[in-house]
Design an enzyme around this catalytic site. Structure first.
Site, PDB file in Angstrom:
ATOM      1  CG  PHE A 133      -1.999   0.931   1.280  1.00 35.88           C
ATOM      2  CD1 PHE A 133      -3.208   0.642   0.659  1.00 35.88           C
ATOM      3  CD2 PHE A 133      -1.859   2.136   1.937  1.00 35.88           C
ATOM      4  CE1 PHE A 133      -4.260   1.546   0.693  1.00 35.88           C
ATOM      5  CE2 PHE A 133      -2.904   3.056   1.977  1.00 35.88           C
ATOM      6  CZ  PHE A 133      -4.109   2.757   1.348  1.00 35.88           C
ATOM      7  CG  ASP A 210      -0.678  -2.684   6.859  1.00 32.13           C
ATOM      8  OD1 ASP A 210      -1.840  -2.996   7.173  1.00 32.13           O
ATOM      9  OD2 ASP A 210      -0.366  -1.556   6.429  1.00 32.13           O
ATOM     10  CE1 TYR A 235      -9.849   2.874   6.447  1.00 28.59           C
ATOM     11  CE2 TYR A 235      -8.911   3.828   8.426  1.00 28.59           C
ATOM     12  CZ  TYR A 235      -8.801   3.476   7.087  1.00 28.59           C
ATOM     13  OH  TYR A 235      -7.637   3.731   6.417  1.00 28.59           O
ATOM     14  CE  LYS A 236      -8.479   0.019   4.622  1.00 32.98           C
ATOM     15  NZ  LYS A 236      -7.039  -0.049   4.350  1.00 32.98           N
ATOM     16  NE  ARG A 384     -10.053  -2.419  -3.346  1.00 29.72           N
ATOM     17  CZ  ARG A 384      -9.513  -1.849  -2.265  1.00 29.72           C
ATOM     18  NH1 ARG A 384      -8.421  -2.332  -1.741  1.00 29.72           N
ATOM     19  NH2 ARG A 384     -10.069  -0.789  -1.723  1.00 29.72           N
TER      20      ARG A 384
HETATM   21  C1  PLP Z   1      -6.226   1.046   4.293  1.00 32.22           C
HETATM   22  C2  PLP Z   1      -4.770   0.832   4.457  1.00 32.22           C
HETATM   23  C3  PLP Z   1      -3.961   1.797   5.092  1.00 32.22           C
HETATM   24  C4  PLP Z   1      -4.572   3.119   5.510  1.00 32.22           C
HETATM   25  O1  PLP Z   1      -3.803   3.859   6.391  1.00 32.22           O
HETATM   26  P1  PLP Z   1      -4.469   5.160   7.070  1.00 32.22           P
HETATM   27  O2  PLP Z   1      -3.411   5.756   7.876  1.00 32.22           O
HETATM   28  O3  PLP Z   1      -5.670   4.696   7.833  1.00 32.22           O
HETATM   29  O4  PLP Z   1      -4.924   6.058   5.967  1.00 32.22           O
HETATM   30  C5  PLP Z   1      -2.625   1.498   5.281  1.00 32.22           C
HETATM   31  N1  PLP Z   1      -2.096   0.315   4.860  1.00 32.22           N
HETATM   32  C6  PLP Z   1      -2.853  -0.617   4.229  1.00 32.22           C
HETATM   33  C7  PLP Z   1      -2.243  -1.910   3.794  1.00 32.22           C
HETATM   34  C8  PLP Z   1      -4.203  -0.384   4.009  1.00 32.22           C
HETATM   35  O5  PLP Z   1      -4.956  -1.291   3.385  1.00 32.22           O
END
Ligand code: PLP
Length: 412
Positions: A133, A210, A235-236, A384
């Site tokens: 990401f 992560d 939040y996911k 997705r």
């Molecule tokens: C959604 C996601 C993030 C988001 O990070 P935020 O700090 O909440 O914006 C980071 N890493 C991965 C792998 C994600 O899927």
């Protein structure tokens, strides 16, 4: 309606009828006007629980409105670790005292990456993959620049994701830490976390996962696997709401040894001493920086209660059933229209979403959103399909795939 459509409808109705978790879907809020036909993005933003609306009101009137500042002493000071421990027990496979809630995933990534790197004297390499990401890659780049560390990039096969062999090929005496995603945000590839963790630890490096795209949909055993550090979103698949605080796991073997870089009063040994010098807390609280986001962590508690009731293994079973059904429908209805299936076909290597590619998916997604069918789009042309196990029905999956077929067909 064609015959194949009728068959699919029958199948989705039958799958929903046979689904032992089907009734939990009613626990989630749905707009009464029927404007959402199919929500396929629970991997980006989980739906709210109905209980959350009532519990937030009760919180405003009770703990906040009536308890006022007293609630900090009575409850809120401990909330980041109390809720963290609950998450650890329900979802992460983590014993108490190792998990905190707070900050965003990006900020916690920064704190833990810096702490881990600084704690590995004599080692100056950070391993990460090119498909990770963006925020994960950017943070590693920033920290490498800040600390004079070297980045070792893994360039995995896009179709398979990072394998133990990929990791074994790049780790060694200089490796300080390895940061990988448990489930790849684009392909949905599920990494062999226990296998990779063992390799990394055997090389004397720290393993950091992560868990943004797995926490709440896939069980982990962080303690049993010997994971050093982990972060993830709430939040996911944890339905904590937009911008809800993230979580960090720090293995208890490391707590006293690692020093995070953002020194704030709330991570100090005794915040209310208002002392002259920063002395970090001896326990996991040392990874906290400022005042914890108490209000923003309330909805997460509702989802953790639900996950405890259902059990994370049952959630994973439904997730696999949903992605299997999605793939079957994609093959039947979309592959003939030139759509490519870009997620792993073996459920043992797949998380809770499926990505499909077609050059016109940016336009298709925009049209779908207007019609109340809501997946998301990831460049260059991936659509997705996120399957949030407790809030997604098989009928919704079917309606979504047929809608994609309809829009695509109307464009050609
Ligand atoms: C959604 C996601 C993030 C988001 O990070 P935020 O700090 O909440 O914006 C980071 N890493 C991965 C792998 C994600 O899927």
């Amino acid at each position: 309606m064609s015959n194949s459509t009728e068959n699919a409808t029958l199948t989705s109705a039958r799958l929903d009828a046979a689904d032992p978790l089907a009734a939990y879907r009613d626990r989630f809020f749905e707009p009464a006007d029927g404007s959402v036909i199919s929500y396929l993005d629970g991997n980006s933003l989980g739906r709210p629980l109905r209980a959350t609306a009532a519990n937030l009101t009760a919180f405003v009137q009770g703990e906040w409105g009536s308890g006022l500042i007293r609630s900090w002493d009575e409850k809120w000071m401990d909330e980041p670790t109390v809720v963290g421990d609950l998450l650890g027990a329900t979802v992460l496979g983590a014993a108490p005292g190792q998990t905190i809630i707070g900050d965003s995933t990006s900020v916690l990534l920064y704190k833990l990456l810096r702490a881990g790197l600084d704690g590995q004297a004599g080692r100056d390499e950070i391993v990460i993959d090119r498909w990770n990401f963006p925020t994960d890659r950017f943070l590693v780049e920033g920290i490498a620049a800040e600390r004079g560390a070297k980045i070792v990039w893994i360039d995995p096969d896009a179709a398979t994701g990072v394998t133990p062999e990929d990791v074994a090929a790049v780790i060694g005496e200089r490796t300080a830490l390895v940061l990988l995603s448990h489930v790849a945000y684009r392909s949905g590839f599920l990494a062999d976390a226990p296998g990779i963790t063992k390799l990394v630890k055997d090389a004397g490096a720290l393993m950091m996962w992560d868990l943004c795209h797995s926490a709440g949909s896939i069980p982990t055993e962080l303690d049993a696997w010997g994971v050093d550090l982990a972060v993830g979103c709430s939040y996911k698949y944890l339905n904590g709401g937009p911008g809800a605080p993230a979580f960090a796991y720090i293995n208890s073997a490391l707590t006293g040894r690692l020093q995070q870089p953002i020194w704030g009063w709330m991570g100090a040994a005794n915040p209310f001493e208002m002392g002259a010098d920063y002395e970090p807390a001896a326990n996991v609280r040392r990874f906290i920086t400022g005042t914890p986001p108490i209000l923003a962590m309330q909805p997460l508690k509702d989802m953790l209660a639900l996950l405890a009731e259902v059990g994370i293994e049952a959630v994973r079973s439904k997730s696999v059933a949903l992605t299997e059904y999605t793939i079957a429908l994609v093959r039947e209805h979309l592959v003939p229209l030139g759509v490519e299936l870009s997620s792993p076909l073996d459920p043992a290597h797949r998380g809770s979403h499926v990505i499909i590619d077609h050059p016109r998916f940016a336009e298709v997604t925009a049209k779908l959103w207007e019609a109340g069918v809501i997946p998301d789009f990831r460049p260059p042309y991936g659509l997705r399909i996120g399957l949030s196990p407790l809030s997604t029905s098989f009928a919704e999956v079917e309606a979504g795939i047929l809608a994609i077929r309809g829009v695509l067909a109307s464009m050609s």
